[in-house]
Design an enzyme around this catalytic site. Sequence first.
Site, PDB file in Angstrom:
ATOM      1  N   ILE A   1     -46.146  62.798  76.112  1.00  0.00           N
ATOM      2  CA  ILE A   1     -45.920  64.172  76.566  1.00  0.00           C
ATOM      3  C   ILE A   1     -46.493  65.202  75.584  1.00  0.00           C
ATOM      4  CG2 ILE A   1     -43.668  64.616  75.468  1.00  0.00           C
ATOM      5  CD1 ILE A   1     -42.722  65.600  78.263  1.00  0.00           C
TER       6      ILE A   1
ATOM      7  N   GLU B   1     -39.049  58.572  66.338  1.00  0.00           N
ATOM      8  CA  GLU B   1     -38.140  59.544  66.952  1.00  0.00           C
ATOM      9  C   GLU B   1     -37.374  58.959  68.127  1.00  0.00           C
ATOM     10  OE1 GLU B   1     -40.706  62.789  67.944  1.00  0.00           O
ATOM     11  OE2 GLU B   1     -40.891  63.470  65.865  1.00  0.00           O
TER      12      GLU B   1
ATOM     13  N   HIS C   1     -42.022  51.193  70.881  1.00  0.00           N
ATOM     14  CA  HIS C   1     -43.203  51.648  71.620  1.00  0.00           C
ATOM     15  C   HIS C   1     -44.429  51.553  70.732  1.00  0.00           C
ATOM     16  CE1 HIS C   1     -41.100  55.088  69.805  1.00  0.00           C
ATOM     17  NE2 HIS C   1     -42.295  55.640  69.572  1.00  0.00           N
TER      18      HIS C   1
ATOM     19  N   HIS D   1     -48.061  53.306  70.246  1.00  0.00           N
ATOM     20  CA  HIS D   1     -48.954  54.405  70.592  1.00  0.00           C
ATOM     21  C   HIS D   1     -50.381  53.864  70.653  1.00  0.00           C
ATOM     22  CE1 HIS D   1     -46.152  57.807  69.292  1.00  0.00           C
ATOM     23  NE2 HIS D   1     -45.595  56.771  68.680  1.00  0.00           N
TER      24      HIS D   1
HETATM   25  P1  AMP Z   1     -42.235  58.174  67.756  1.00  0.00           P
HETATM   26  O1  AMP Z   1     -42.208  59.344  66.823  1.00  0.00           O
HETATM   27  O2  AMP Z   1     -43.126  57.051  67.297  1.00  0.00           O
HETATM   28  O3  AMP Z   1     -40.832  57.707  68.106  1.00  0.00           O
HETATM   29  O4  AMP Z   1     -42.929  58.684  69.073  1.00  0.00           O
HETATM   30  C1  AMP Z   1     -42.231  59.202  70.160  1.00  0.00           C
HETATM   31  C2  AMP Z   1     -43.245  59.800  71.091  1.00  0.00           C
HETATM   32  O5  AMP Z   1     -42.625  59.964  72.357  1.00  0.00           O
HETATM   33  C3  AMP Z   1     -43.776  61.162  70.675  1.00  0.00           C
HETATM   34  O6  AMP Z   1     -45.196  61.062  70.507  1.00  0.00           O
HETATM   35  C4  AMP Z   1     -43.384  62.077  71.824  1.00  0.00           C
HETATM   36  O7  AMP Z   1     -44.364  63.036  72.112  1.00  0.00           O
HETATM   37  C5  AMP Z   1     -43.198  61.091  72.959  1.00  0.00           C
HETATM   38  N1  AMP Z   1     -42.289  61.497  74.025  1.00  0.00           N
HETATM   39  C6  AMP Z   1     -41.040  61.992  73.891  1.00  0.00           C
HETATM   40  N2  AMP Z   1     -40.505  62.210  75.105  1.00  0.00           N
HETATM   41  C7  AMP Z   1     -41.433  61.845  76.010  1.00  0.00           C
HETATM   42  C8  AMP Z   1     -41.476  61.830  77.444  1.00  0.00           C
HETATM   43  N3  AMP Z   1     -40.443  62.243  78.191  1.00  0.00           N
HETATM   44  N4  AMP Z   1     -42.601  61.386  78.055  1.00  0.00           N
HETATM   45  C9  AMP Z   1     -43.654  60.966  77.315  1.00  0.00           C
HETATM   46  N5  AMP Z   1     -43.674  60.951  75.975  1.00  0.00           N
HETATM   47  C10 AMP Z   1     -42.578  61.380  75.335  1.00  0.00           C
END
Ligand code: AMP
Length: 119
Positions: free
Chosen positions: A34, A99, A104, A106
């Site tokens: 997002i 976060e 996940h 990336h």
């Molecule tokens: P991390 O910091 O590795 O946990 O990455 C979490 C990622 O999730 C971040 O890059 C956010 O931009 C992404 N994110 C959070 N909420 C959503 C959502 N609803 N849809 C898609 N991506 C999301």
Amino acid sequence: MSYDKDNIFAKILRGEIPCDKVYEDDQILAFNDIGPQAPVHVLVIPKGAYVSQDDFNANASDAEIAGLWRAVSKIAGELGVAEPGYRTIQNTGSDGGQEVPHFHVHICGGRKLGRMIAP
Ligand code: AMP
């Protein structure tokens, strides 16, 4: 750390909130981030409830682990970044910058990504 079934990716998996899906199979869901940090920024998640990379590697089945990593390469190919290249990132825990507490991967690409770790 126990799994929080109300984390945002769990809600996406249950269909409670939408995502911009790019790939799905019986074990994996992938969708556009997002807040993209690159022209291509996709998140690949297992459908199983794993908090982190370490939880996944310790507790997922061999089939789940193989399925996830095969999907990552398949998705990178379908996104057109396998050549000239891309980066995968698995942030783990607080210092790692994680976060969302659902494992996940990336997939980032579409431009030269520069140094490995930002200052
Ligand atoms: P991390 O910091 O590795 O946990 O990455 C979490 C990622 O999730 C971040 O890059 C956010 O931009 C992404 N994110 C959070 N909420 C959503 C959502 N609803 N849809 C898609 N991506 C999301």
